[in-house]
Scaffold this motif. Structure first.
Motif, PDB file in Angstrom:
ATOM      1  N   LYS A   1       0.838  -1.212   0.000  1.00 43.26           N
ATOM      2  CA  LYS A   1       0.000   0.000   0.000  1.00 43.26           C
ATOM      3  C   LYS A   1       0.869   1.258   0.000  1.00 43.26           C
ATOM      4  N   ASP A   2       1.900   1.233   0.829  1.00 47.32           N
ATOM      5  CA  ASP A   2       2.789   2.383   0.956  1.00 47.32           C
ATOM      6  C   ASP A   2       3.475   2.700  -0.382  1.00 47.32           C
ATOM      7  N   LEU A   3       3.983   1.665  -1.043  1.00 53.77           N
ATOM      8  CA  LEU A   3       4.695   1.894  -2.304  1.00 53.77           C
ATOM      9  C   LEU A   3       3.725   2.207  -3.442  1.00 53.77           C
ATOM     10  N   ALA A   4       2.543   1.616  -3.406  1.00 56.18           N
ATOM     11  CA  ALA A   4       1.550   1.911  -4.454  1.00 56.18           C
ATOM     12  C   ALA A   4       1.175   3.390  -4.409  1.00 56.18           C
ATOM     13  N   ALA A   5       1.185   3.959  -3.198  1.00 56.61           N
ATOM     14  CA  ALA A   5       0.812   5.368  -3.036  1.00 56.61           C
ATOM     15  C   ALA A   5       1.807   6.317  -3.711  1.00 56.61           C
ATOM     16  N   THR A   6       3.013   5.845  -4.022  1.00 56.87           N
ATOM     17  CA  THR A   6       3.985   6.701  -4.722  1.00 56.87           C
ATOM     18  C   THR A   6       3.601   6.892  -6.187  1.00 56.87           C
ATOM     19  N   GLY A   7       2.762   5.987  -6.699  1.00 61.68           N
ATOM     20  CA  GLY A   7       2.412   6.047  -8.121  1.00 61.68           C
ATOM     21  C   GLY A   7       3.491   5.444  -9.011  1.00 61.68           C
ATOM     22  N   LEU A   8       4.532   4.881  -8.397  1.00 63.89           N
ATOM     23  CA  LEU A   8       5.661   4.360  -9.176  1.00 63.89           C
ATOM     24  C   LEU A   8       5.685   2.831  -9.239  1.00 63.89           C
ATOM     25  N   LEU A   9       4.677   2.208  -8.656  1.00 65.09           N
ATOM     26  CA  LEU A   9       4.681   0.748  -8.570  1.00 65.09           C
ATOM     27  C   LEU A   9       3.832   0.153  -9.690  1.00 65.09           C
ATOM     28  N   ASP A  10       4.428  -0.766 -10.454  1.00 70.49           N
ATOM     29  CA  ASP A  10       3.731  -1.326 -11.615  1.00 70.49           C
ATOM     30  C   ASP A  10       3.176  -2.722 -11.375  1.00 70.49           C
ATOM     31  N   GLY A  11       3.565  -3.359 -10.278  1.00 71.53           N
ATOM     32  CA  GLY A  11       3.086  -4.723 -10.050  1.00 71.53           C
ATOM     33  C   GLY A  11       3.689  -5.301  -8.783  1.00 71.53           C
TER      34      GLY A  11
ATOM     35  N   LEU B   1      -5.016 -12.924   0.676  1.00 76.34           N
ATOM     36  CA  LEU B   1      -3.945 -11.945   0.460  1.00 76.34           C
ATOM     37  C   LEU B   1      -3.866 -11.526  -1.011  1.00 76.34           C
ATOM     38  N   ILE B   2      -3.883 -12.505  -1.910  1.00 75.35           N
ATOM     39  CA  ILE B   2      -3.783 -12.181  -3.345  1.00 75.35           C
ATOM     40  C   ILE B   2      -4.963 -11.308  -3.769  1.00 75.35           C
ATOM     41  N   LYS B   3      -6.161 -11.664  -3.297  1.00 74.10           N
ATOM     42  CA  LYS B   3      -7.336 -10.846  -3.646  1.00 74.10           C
ATOM     43  C   LYS B   3      -7.147  -9.411  -3.161  1.00 74.10           C
ATOM     44  N   GLU B   4      -6.636  -9.254  -1.940  1.00 76.90           N
ATOM     45  CA  GLU B   4      -6.458  -7.904  -1.394  1.00 76.90           C
ATOM     46  C   GLU B   4      -5.400  -7.128  -2.183  1.00 76.90           C
ATOM     47  N   ILE B   5      -4.278  -7.792  -2.477  1.00 79.54           N
ATOM     48  CA  ILE B   5      -3.216  -7.097  -3.241  1.00 79.54           C
ATOM     49  C   ILE B   5      -3.771  -6.622  -4.584  1.00 79.54           C
ATOM     50  N   CYS B   6      -4.605  -7.466  -5.199  1.00 77.92           N
ATOM     51  CA  CYS B   6      -5.139  -7.122  -6.524  1.00 77.92           C
ATOM     52  C   CYS B   6      -6.107  -5.939  -6.484  1.00 77.92           C
ATOM     53  N   THR B   7      -6.601  -5.600  -5.302  1.00 79.18           N
ATOM     54  CA  THR B   7      -7.438  -4.400  -5.204  1.00 79.18           C
ATOM     55  C   THR B   7      -6.585  -3.148  -5.006  1.00 79.18           C
ATOM     56  N   VAL B   8      -5.342  -3.348  -4.556  1.00 83.50           N
ATOM     57  CA  VAL B   8      -4.453  -2.205  -4.276  1.00 83.50           C
ATOM     58  C   VAL B   8      -3.649  -1.821  -5.518  1.00 83.50           C
ATOM     59  N   VAL B   9      -3.258  -2.836  -6.291  1.00 81.89           N
ATOM     60  CA  VAL B   9      -2.376  -2.621  -7.449  1.00 81.89           C
ATOM     61  C   VAL B   9      -3.095  -3.078  -8.717  1.00 81.89           C
ATOM     62  N   ASP B  10      -3.088  -2.202  -9.737  1.00 77.84           N
ATOM     63  CA  ASP B  10      -3.760  -2.547 -11.002  1.00 77.84           C
ATOM     64  C   ASP B  10      -2.918  -3.478 -11.863  1.00 77.84           C
ATOM     65  N   GLY B  11      -1.607  -3.396 -11.729  1.00 72.44           N
ATOM     66  CA  GLY B  11      -0.710  -4.171 -12.588  1.00 72.44           C
ATOM     67  C   GLY B  11      -0.651  -5.630 -12.188  1.00 72.44           C
ATOM     68  N   PRO B  12       0.209  -6.393 -12.872  1.00 73.56           N
ATOM     69  CA  PRO B  12       0.279  -7.830 -12.616  1.00 73.56           C
ATOM     70  C   PRO B  12       0.690  -8.165 -11.183  1.00 73.56           C
ATOM     71  N   VAL B  13      -0.015  -9.131 -10.603  1.00 76.48           N
ATOM     72  CA  VAL B  13       0.273  -9.626  -9.249  1.00 76.48           C
ATOM     73  C   VAL B  13       0.568 -11.120  -9.376  1.00 76.48           C
ATOM     74  N   SER B  14       1.820 -11.481  -9.140  1.00 80.97           N
ATOM     75  CA  SER B  14       2.198 -12.894  -9.300  1.00 80.97           C
ATOM     76  C   SER B  14       1.773 -13.711  -8.099  1.00 80.97           C
ATOM     77  N   ALA B  15       1.049 -14.789  -8.374  1.00 75.80           N
ATOM     78  CA  ALA B  15       0.598 -15.733  -7.341  1.00 75.80           C
ATOM     79  C   ALA B  15       1.115 -17.110  -7.733  1.00 75.80           C
ATOM     80  N   GLU B  16       1.918 -17.702  -6.856  1.00 76.87           N
ATOM     81  CA  GLU B  16       2.648 -18.917  -7.236  1.00 76.87           C
ATOM     82  C   GLU B  16       1.895 -20.186  -6.860  1.00 76.87           C
ATOM     83  N   VAL B  17       1.886 -21.142  -7.779  1.00 75.86           N
ATOM     84  CA  VAL B  17       1.324 -22.467  -7.490  1.00 75.86           C
ATOM     85  C   VAL B  17       2.163 -23.122  -6.399  1.00 75.86           C
ATOM     86  N   ALA B  18       1.558 -24.107  -5.722  1.00 78.89           N
ATOM     87  CA  ALA B  18       2.274 -24.770  -4.625  1.00 78.89           C
ATOM     88  C   ALA B  18       2.694 -26.187  -4.989  1.00 78.89           C
ATOM     89  N   SER B  19       2.005 -26.793  -5.958  1.00 82.72           N
ATOM     90  CA  SER B  19       2.310 -28.186  -6.313  1.00 82.72           C
ATOM     91  C   SER B  19       3.395 -28.247  -7.370  1.00 82.72           C
TER      92      SER B  19
END
Ligand code: G3P
Length: 219
Positions: free
Chosen positions: A14-24, A42-60
């Protein structure tokens, strides 16, 4: 060059997104474990904060389960990039999901041959880990340079080079000079990018000299 933050700490995001310089944002299982958060929430919440790509890693690690996990993660938000390991199974999943229009980040890349395969599998991003190569006495940025040259020589390959395992600002600057598309950095490294001791010293002098004028810009 795009800047992603490599963290699962929602306050930093959230803090870095507020700079306007964060792309993902990039996350990985180790960062999620450190956060103590429920992964899907967590992933759902991050995706509401940042418009750009949000990497979510598989576990298997097996193809069938990895594919199901990837398909599910892709439903969480339109800006999820499913992160898969650079294995045969991971690249099969990458090929399938990219064919369906899902963004895929292929992680744990340590060689140009692996990066070539990731691009052929249709990866949106390939993540070479520079710091971990440096840690074992190899040349992390040399790998970035070779992958960038290789992709530039093969214009049909559309994969973006996402420089990961970044340890210091020099990695970021060198990656930009080499033509890498993205750098994902821990929050502390992004904050380091802003700073220089001469900026601090110069600003302190300006503030002190301005006070001597007794003036205010705003009434
Ligand atoms: O998230 C992938 C990568 O950036 C991890 O970096 O610092 O754990 O080597 P690191």
């Amino acid at each position: 060059m795009k800047f992603f933050v490599d963290t699962a700490d929602i306050n930093d995001i959230k803090d870095l997104a507020a700079t306007g310089l964060l792309d993902g944002v990039t996350t990985n299982p180790s960062l999620v474990a450190k956060s103590g958060r429920n992964f899907v929430e967590l992933i759902k919440e991050i995706c509401t904060v940042v418009d750009g790509p949000v990497s979510a890693e598989v576990a298997s690690v097996d193809y069938e389960t990895m594919l199901e996990e990837g398909k599910y993660l892709a439903t969480l938000a339109p800006n999820v990039a499913v992160k898969v390991p650079l294995t045969e199974a991971g690249l099969k999943v990458c090929k399938y999901l990219s064919g369906k229009g899902t963004m895929v980040n292929v992680t744990l890349c340590f060689s140009s041959a692996q990066a070539l395969l990731a691009a052929k599998a249709g990866a949106t991003f390939v993540s070479p880990f520079v710091g971990r190569l440096d840690d074992i006495g190899q040349d992390g940025m040399g790998l970035i340079e070779e992958i960038c040259h290789m992709y530039q020589a093969q214009p049909d390959l559309k994969t973006q080079v996402l420089v990961a395992s970044v340890r210091h600002p020099r990695h970021v600057v060198d990656a930009a000079k080499m033509g890498a598309h993205v750098a994902t950095c821990p929050p502390a490294i992004i904050r380091q990018l802003f700073g220089h001791p001469l900026t601090d010293k110069g600003l302190a002098q300006f503030v002190a000299d301005w006070a001597k004028t007794g003036q205010k810009i705003l009434k």
